[in-house]
Motif scaffolding. Structure first.
Motif, PDB file in Angstrom:
ATOM      1  N   GLY A 216      19.119 -12.036 -23.048  1.00 35.96           N
ATOM      2  CA  GLY A 216      20.181 -11.056 -23.160  1.00 35.96           C
ATOM      3  C   GLY A 216      19.850  -9.781 -23.099  1.00 35.96           C
ATOM      4  N   LEU A 217      18.680  -9.332 -23.704  1.00 40.61           N
ATOM      5  CA  LEU A 217      18.316  -7.722 -23.464  1.00 40.61           C
ATOM      6  C   LEU A 217      17.583  -7.803 -22.083  1.00 40.61           C
ATOM      7  CD1 LEU A 217      16.506  -7.392 -26.882  1.00 40.61           C
ATOM      8  CD2 LEU A 217      18.368  -6.064 -26.155  1.00 40.61           C
ATOM      9  N   GLN A 218      17.052  -8.811 -21.501  1.00 43.89           N
ATOM     10  CA  GLN A 218      16.580  -8.427 -20.248  1.00 43.89           C
ATOM     11  C   GLN A 218      17.486  -8.491 -19.109  1.00 43.89           C
ATOM     12  OE1 GLN A 218      14.173 -12.089 -19.750  1.00 43.89           O
ATOM     13  NE2 GLN A 218      12.328 -11.075 -20.573  1.00 43.89           N
ATOM     14  N   ILE A 219      18.600  -9.008 -19.321  1.00 43.61           N
ATOM     15  CA  ILE A 219      19.905  -9.176 -18.457  1.00 43.61           C
ATOM     16  C   ILE A 219      20.585  -7.696 -18.489  1.00 43.61           C
ATOM     17  CG2 ILE A 219      22.348  -9.897 -18.061  1.00 43.61           C
ATOM     18  CD1 ILE A 219      21.117 -12.519 -18.781  1.00 43.61           C
ATOM     19  N   TRP A 220      20.607  -7.199 -19.802  1.00 45.82           N
ATOM     20  CA  TRP A 220      21.163  -5.751 -20.098  1.00 45.82           C
ATOM     21  C   TRP A 220      20.288  -4.725 -19.616  1.00 45.82           C
ATOM     22  CZ3 TRP A 220      19.150  -1.910 -23.364  1.00 45.82           C
ATOM     23  CH2 TRP A 220      20.127  -1.082 -23.551  1.00 45.82           C
ATOM     24  N   TYR A 221      19.013  -4.953 -19.577  1.00 42.60           N
ATOM     25  CA  TYR A 221      17.989  -3.846 -19.109  1.00 42.60           C
ATOM     26  C   TYR A 221      17.868  -3.813 -17.583  1.00 42.60           C
ATOM     27  CZ  TYR A 221      13.773  -1.751 -17.732  1.00 42.60           C
ATOM     28  OH  TYR A 221      12.749  -0.802 -17.301  1.00 42.60           O
ATOM     29  N   LEU A 222      18.095  -5.063 -17.030  1.00 44.51           N
ATOM     30  CA  LEU A 222      18.040  -5.045 -15.498  1.00 44.51           C
ATOM     31  C   LEU A 222      19.215  -4.412 -15.134  1.00 44.51           C
ATOM     32  CD1 LEU A 222      16.248  -8.715 -15.161  1.00 44.51           C
ATOM     33  CD2 LEU A 222      15.153  -6.256 -14.539  1.00 44.51           C
ATOM     34  N   LYS A 223      20.540  -4.744 -15.840  1.00 44.73           N
ATOM     35  CA  LYS A 223      21.750  -4.435 -15.275  1.00 44.73           C
ATOM     36  C   LYS A 223      21.860  -2.946 -15.198  1.00 44.73           C
ATOM     37  CE  LYS A 223      26.834  -4.864 -16.045  1.00 44.73           C
ATOM     38  NZ  LYS A 223      27.768  -5.485 -16.849  1.00 44.73           N
ATOM     39  N   ARG A 224      21.372  -2.323 -16.131  1.00 49.97           N
ATOM     40  CA  ARG A 224      21.412  -0.899 -16.588  1.00 49.97           C
ATOM     41  C   ARG A 224      20.318  -0.176 -15.296  1.00 49.97           C
ATOM     42  NH1 ARG A 224      20.540   2.118 -21.635  1.00 49.97           N
ATOM     43  NH2 ARG A 224      20.731   3.819 -20.259  1.00 49.97           N
ATOM     44  N   TYR A 225      19.163  -0.999 -15.158  1.00 49.38           N
ATOM     45  CA  TYR A 225      18.112  -0.386 -14.254  1.00 49.38           C
ATOM     46  C   TYR A 225      18.912  -0.311 -12.735  1.00 49.38           C
ATOM     47  CZ  TYR A 225      14.074  -0.294 -11.035  1.00 49.38           C
ATOM     48  OH  TYR A 225      13.129   0.008 -10.188  1.00 49.38           O
ATOM     49  N   PHE A 226      19.483  -1.427 -12.062  1.00 49.96           N
ATOM     50  CA  PHE A 226      20.186  -1.449 -11.173  1.00 49.96           C
ATOM     51  C   PHE A 226      21.409  -0.607 -10.874  1.00 49.96           C
ATOM     52  CE2 PHE A 226      18.380  -5.918 -10.865  1.00 49.96           C
ATOM     53  CZ  PHE A 226      17.151  -5.578 -10.102  1.00 49.96           C
ATOM     54  N   GLN A 227      22.052  -0.350 -12.050  1.00 49.99           N
ATOM     55  CA  GLN A 227      23.059   0.864 -12.048  1.00 49.99           C
ATOM     56  C   GLN A 227      22.521   2.152 -11.725  1.00 49.99           C
ATOM     57  OE1 GLN A 227      25.414   0.028 -15.827  1.00 49.99           O
ATOM     58  NE2 GLN A 227      26.600  -1.453 -14.787  1.00 49.99           N
ATOM     59  N   LYS A 228      21.413   2.466 -12.487  1.00 48.42           N
ATOM     60  CA  LYS A 228      20.747   3.740 -12.187  1.00 48.42           C
ATOM     61  C   LYS A 228      20.414   3.723 -10.630  1.00 48.42           C
ATOM     62  CE  LYS A 228      19.557   4.852 -16.853  1.00 48.42           C
ATOM     63  NZ  LYS A 228      18.050   5.018 -17.633  1.00 48.42           N
ATOM     64  N   LYS A 229      19.949   2.644 -10.130  1.00 48.65           N
ATOM     65  CA  LYS A 229      19.323   2.750  -9.014  1.00 48.65           C
ATOM     66  C   LYS A 229      20.503   2.727  -7.738  1.00 48.65           C
ATOM     67  CE  LYS A 229      15.099   3.180  -9.721  1.00 48.65           C
ATOM     68  NZ  LYS A 229      14.164   4.382  -9.318  1.00 48.65           N
ATOM     69  N   LYS A 230      21.763   2.478  -8.423  1.00 49.15           N
ATOM     70  CA  LYS A 230      23.129   2.347  -7.527  1.00 49.15           C
ATOM     71  C   LYS A 230      22.998   1.193  -6.762  1.00 49.15           C
ATOM     72  CE  LYS A 230      24.224   7.085  -7.916  1.00 49.15           C
ATOM     73  NZ  LYS A 230      24.659   8.387  -7.306  1.00 49.15           N
ATOM     74  N   LEU A 231      22.352   0.180  -6.945  1.00 50.42           N
ATOM     75  CA  LEU A 231      22.130  -1.054  -6.373  1.00 50.42           C
ATOM     76  C   LEU A 231      23.359  -1.952  -6.501  1.00 50.42           C
ATOM     77  CD1 LEU A 231      18.257  -1.754  -6.764  1.00 50.42           C
ATOM     78  CD2 LEU A 231      19.623  -0.590  -4.692  1.00 50.42           C
ATOM     79  N   ILE A 232      24.018  -1.563  -7.598  1.00 51.43           N
ATOM     80  CA  ILE A 232      25.230  -2.543  -8.065  1.00 51.43           C
ATOM     81  C   ILE A 232      26.079  -1.615  -8.475  1.00 51.43           C
ATOM     82  CG2 ILE A 232      24.111  -4.831  -8.609  1.00 51.43           C
ATOM     83  CD1 ILE A 232      24.185  -4.128 -11.416  1.00 51.43           C
TER      84      ILE A 232
END
Length: 220
Positions: free
Chosen positions: A204-220
């Protein structure tokens, strides 16, 4: 009348056969004679699992083909808790006797400490007796003034009591092993559940971290 007489004869015959079988069983050897080869360097040990409050009697003697010079050995007997029950050095024969205080493996170790200069290994004969086999039946017979069949039945009674006590000891050991196994299974189950929970939390932490990372990069 004839039928009752035959029944009585049959009962007497069965009783006589039973007594003969009991005598044969009571005369069966209950001790253990052990031949042990002791190396020139190193230690050789024998052990036996014995329950508590059991009499142990053992004789040991060094056997050598050279009758002019019999090599010496050292002996040490320890209890399951490591207590020394018998310790002799530089002897050719000896005896130890004790009553067990705790249940477990009793260890008798023999070594030569380099005193033996001959070829090959030393041979030691050990006559190890426990429980009913170590009892002094001659003293019992004199004390209770019994002999013959009565003495043999007394021996058999002692053997039956020893077997019964051994069954109770094995039952207790089986219960202890079952409790240990159940505790181990419970701990393994909790460890498995904890490991699964940790894996889910990390995922769950990995998914949350990746989601935040992609949001910052505006990929999602």
């Amino acid at each position: 009348m004839w039928g009752n007489a035959n029944v009585r004869r049959s009962a007497m015959f069965r009783s006589a056969v039973f007594v003969v079988l009991l005598l044969g069983l009571s005369n069966a050897p209950a001790g253990d004679a052990i031949w042990l080869n002791v190396p020139q360097t190193g230690t050789k040990c024998v052990s036996e699992e014995i329950q508590s409050n059991v009499v142990v009697l053992a004789d040991y003697v060094v056997v050598s083909e050279d009758h002019g010079h019999i090599p010496t050995i050292s002996v040490k007997v320890t209890s399951p808790f490591g207590n020394t029950l018998h310790h002799k050095e530089n002897v050719t024969h000896g005896q130890f006797a004790f009553t067990t205080q705790e249940a477990g493996n009793y260890l008798a170790c023999f070594w030569s400490e380099g005193h033996y200069q001959g070829a090959g290994e030393l041979s030691v004969n050990i006559d190890w007796k426990t429980g009913i086999a170590a009892k002094d039946w001659e003293s019992v017979a004199r004390k209770e003034k019994i002999e013959g069949v009565e003495l043999e039945l007394k021996k058999l009674e002692g053997a039956v009591e020893a077997i019964h006590e051994n069954f109770l000891y094995l039952k207790d050991r089986e219960a202890e092993m079952r409790i240990t196994s159940e505790n181990t299974n419970a701990r393994v189950a909790w460890f498995s559940i904890s490991s699964l929970g940790i894996c889910i939390a990390v995922s769950g932490l990995q998914i949350w971290y990746l989601k935040r990372y992609f949001q910052k990069k505006k990929l999602i």
